[in-house]
Every structure is written in structure tokens, then in C-alpha cells.
Design a protein around this motif. Structure first.
Motif, mmCIF file in Angstrom:
data_model
loop_
_atom_site.group_PDB
_atom_site.id
_atom_site.type_symbol
_atom_site.label_atom_id
_atom_site.label_comp_id
_atom_site.label_asym_id
_atom_site.label_seq_id
_atom_site.Cartn_x
_atom_site.Cartn_y
_atom_site.Cartn_z
ATOM 1 N N CYS A 157 -4.126 5.953 -2.318
ATOM 2 C CA CYS A 157 -3.443 4.846 -1.918
ATOM 3 C C CYS A 157 -3.320 3.941 -2.888
ATOM 4 C CB CYS A 157 -3.894 4.427 -0.788
ATOM 5 S SG CYS A 157 -3.359 2.784 -0.053
ATOM 6 N N ALA A 158 -2.267 3.616 -3.582
ATOM 7 C CA ALA A 158 -2.095 2.645 -4.564
ATOM 8 C C ALA A 158 -1.913 1.095 -3.987
ATOM 9 C CB ALA A 158 -1.225 2.796 -5.518
ATOM 10 N N ALA A 159 -2.796 0.128 -4.113
ATOM 11 C CA ALA A 159 -2.780 -1.137 -3.742
ATOM 12 C C ALA A 159 -2.232 -2.281 -4.637
ATOM 13 C CB ALA A 159 -4.020 -1.599 -3.132
ATOM 14 N N SER A 160 -1.404 -3.401 -4.159
ATOM 15 C CA SER A 160 -0.953 -4.217 -4.994
ATOM 16 C C SER A 160 -0.613 -5.430 -4.288
ATOM 17 C CB SER A 160 0.275 -3.921 -5.818
ATOM 18 O OG SER A 160 1.379 -3.614 -4.913
ATOM 19 N N TYR A 211 -12.129 -4.661 2.707
ATOM 20 C CA TYR A 211 -12.350 -3.237 3.316
ATOM 21 C C TYR A 211 -11.083 -2.455 3.334
ATOM 22 C CZ TYR A 211 -15.014 -0.261 6.135
ATOM 23 O OH TYR A 211 -15.492 0.858 6.793
ATOM 24 N N MET A 212 -11.256 -1.070 3.037
ATOM 25 C CA MET A 212 -10.144 -0.411 2.869
ATOM 26 C C MET A 212 -10.500 0.628 3.817
ATOM 27 S SD MET A 212 -7.663 -1.762 1.233
ATOM 28 C CE MET A 212 -6.644 -0.384 1.162
ATOM 29 N N ALA A 213 -9.373 1.594 4.515
ATOM 30 C CA ALA A 213 -9.690 2.745 5.275
ATOM 31 C C ALA A 213 -8.517 3.414 5.411
ATOM 32 C CB ALA A 213 -9.958 2.072 6.772
ATOM 33 N N TRP A 214 -8.644 4.724 5.708
ATOM 34 C CA TRP A 214 -7.894 5.725 6.095
ATOM 35 C C TRP A 214 -7.865 5.949 7.788
ATOM 36 C CZ3 TRP A 214 -4.619 7.473 2.628
ATOM 37 C CH2 TRP A 214 -4.676 7.581 1.310
ATOM 38 N N LEU A 248 0.893 -1.198 -0.149
ATOM 39 C CA LEU A 248 -0.008 0.095 0.037
ATOM 40 C C LEU A 248 1.049 1.153 -0.120
ATOM 41 C CD1 LEU A 248 -2.615 -1.168 2.820
ATOM 42 C CD2 LEU A 248 -2.796 -1.296 0.162
ATOM 43 N N VAL A 249 0.632 2.138 -1.112
ATOM 44 C CA VAL A 249 1.688 3.292 -1.154
ATOM 45 C C VAL A 249 0.709 4.751 -1.101
ATOM 46 C CG1 VAL A 249 3.401 4.251 -2.482
ATOM 47 C CG2 VAL A 249 3.313 1.930 -1.971
ATOM 48 N N GLU A 250 0.708 5.275 -0.051
ATOM 49 C CA GLU A 250 0.122 6.454 -0.148
ATOM 50 C C GLU A 250 0.805 7.723 -0.837
ATOM 51 O OE1 GLU A 250 -0.394 4.850 4.162
ATOM 52 O OE2 GLU A 250 1.185 5.001 2.643
ATOM 53 N N LYS A 309 -8.494 0.406 -10.697
ATOM 54 C CA LYS A 309 -7.405 0.983 -10.731
ATOM 55 C C LYS A 309 -6.398 0.509 -9.451
ATOM 56 C CE LYS A 309 -8.250 5.083 -13.527
ATOM 57 N NZ LYS A 309 -8.172 6.496 -13.532
ATOM 58 N N ASN A 310 -7.274 -0.394 -8.527
ATOM 59 C CA ASN A 310 -6.669 -0.699 -7.369
ATOM 60 C C ASN A 310 -6.277 0.382 -6.579
ATOM 61 O OD1 ASN A 310 -7.091 -3.236 -8.111
ATOM 62 N ND2 ASN A 310 -4.795 -4.060 -8.071
ATOM 63 N N THR A 311 -7.197 1.515 -6.439
ATOM 64 C CA THR A 311 -6.685 2.701 -5.661
ATOM 65 C C THR A 311 -7.751 3.192 -4.767
ATOM 66 O OG1 THR A 311 -5.209 3.407 -7.597
ATOM 67 C CG2 THR A 311 -5.913 4.944 -5.865
ATOM 68 N N LEU A 312 -7.393 3.845 -3.687
ATOM 69 C CA LEU A 312 -8.192 4.304 -2.609
ATOM 70 C C LEU A 312 -7.904 5.822 -2.542
ATOM 71 C CD1 LEU A 312 -10.029 3.578 0.188
ATOM 72 C CD2 LEU A 312 -7.784 3.453 1.120
ATOM 73 N N TYR A 313 -9.118 6.458 -2.290
ATOM 74 C CA TYR A 313 -8.737 8.250 -2.244
ATOM 75 C C TYR A 313 -9.499 8.512 -1.078
ATOM 76 C CZ TYR A 313 -8.203 7.342 -7.268
ATOM 77 O OH TYR A 313 -7.849 6.770 -8.478
ATOM 78 N N LEU A 314 -8.886 9.631 -0.651
ATOM 79 C CA LEU A 314 -9.482 10.677 0.449
ATOM 80 C C LEU A 314 -9.496 12.007 0.162
ATOM 81 C CD1 LEU A 314 -10.823 10.387 3.343
ATOM 82 C CD2 LEU A 314 -8.773 10.935 4.180
ATOM 83 N N GLU A 315 -10.812 12.498 -0.205
ATOM 84 C CA GLU A 315 -10.916 13.855 -0.578
ATOM 85 C C GLU A 315 -11.315 14.441 0.817
ATOM 86 O OE1 GLU A 315 -10.787 14.948 -3.947
ATOM 87 O OE2 GLU A 315 -10.884 16.973 -3.158
#
Length: 123
Positions: free
Chosen positions: A22-25, A33-36, A4-6, A75-81
């Protein structure tokens, strides 16, 4: 292996906005489940927002109405606006993978963590 890379942290003035990514691989991203989370010096790590694979969200009371969590499973990506930022939002922000389809915002429920990205909000 799971990674996981933020990215996207920085310094802003109060009232400003930032978008974290956050790019996941290394695993089937859409099934977890994903979280910040965030942590300030001298404070415990705090759950900020979480999201299921099909985009059901949950927020800490302190950020409701200001932060929006989202994910792009293709895109295996998590975001936080983050909008209307306050000085008390200053912290290191981490993305984390939950141990199941849905877990509460408790650190012990998460098995993989990113390295963190710093957010600093000045008055």
C-alpha cells in the motif's frame, strides 16, 4: 491530498502466499497508525492487522501466525505478507489510515482508505 494505493493481490491455491503493498502519499506517513482490512461479499469489513509508526503490531485472531504486517516509513509503504492462505481468506483487502497514533481495528477509527486489491484463494 491523502492517497492510498494497494497492489499485490491475485489468485493462489490454498497454502500459498501473497504480499500486498500500500503506497501512501499526501501526509506525514510515519505519524499515523496503518491497518489492513478485508471484506467478502455479504460480510462486514474485518480488521486484519494494524501497525504503529514505530512498528508495534496487532493482528486479528484469524490471521495470527500466518500474516505479517510491516511498514517502510522511508518509502511511505505498508505491507501485508500472507502465508498459509486459506479459502476463507478470500476477500477484497484494503489499507487504511488510522485517525491517531494508535487505534483499534474498527472501521470507524480510520479516515482514509485505498481502493482495494482482490485476494482469491482456491481449495
Amino acid at each position: 491530498q491523502v492517497q492510498l494505493v494497494e497492489s499485490g493481490g491475485g489468485s493462489v491455491q490454498a497454502g500459498g502466499s501473497l504480499r500486498l503493498s500500500c503506497a501512501a502519499s499526501g501526509y506525514i506517513y510515519g505519524t499515523y497508525y496503518m491497518a489492513w482490512f478485508r471484506q467478502s461479499p455479504g460480510k462486514e469489513r474485518e480488521g486484519v492487522a494494524g501497525i504503529t509508526g514505530d512498528a508495534v503490531t496487532m493482528y486479528a485472531d484469524s490471521v495470527k501466525g500466518r500474516f505479517t504486517i510491516s511498514r517502510d516509513n522511508a518509502k511511505n509503504t505498508l505491507y501485508l505478507e500472507m502465508n498459509s492462505l486459506k479459502p476463507e481468506d478470500t476477500a477484497m483487502y484494503y489499507c487504511a489510515r488510522g485517525r491517531a497514533w494508535w487505534v483499534p481495528l474498527e472501521s470507524r477509527r480510520y479516515d482514509y482508505w485505498g481502493q482495494g486489491t482482490q485476494v482469491t484463494v482456491s481449495p
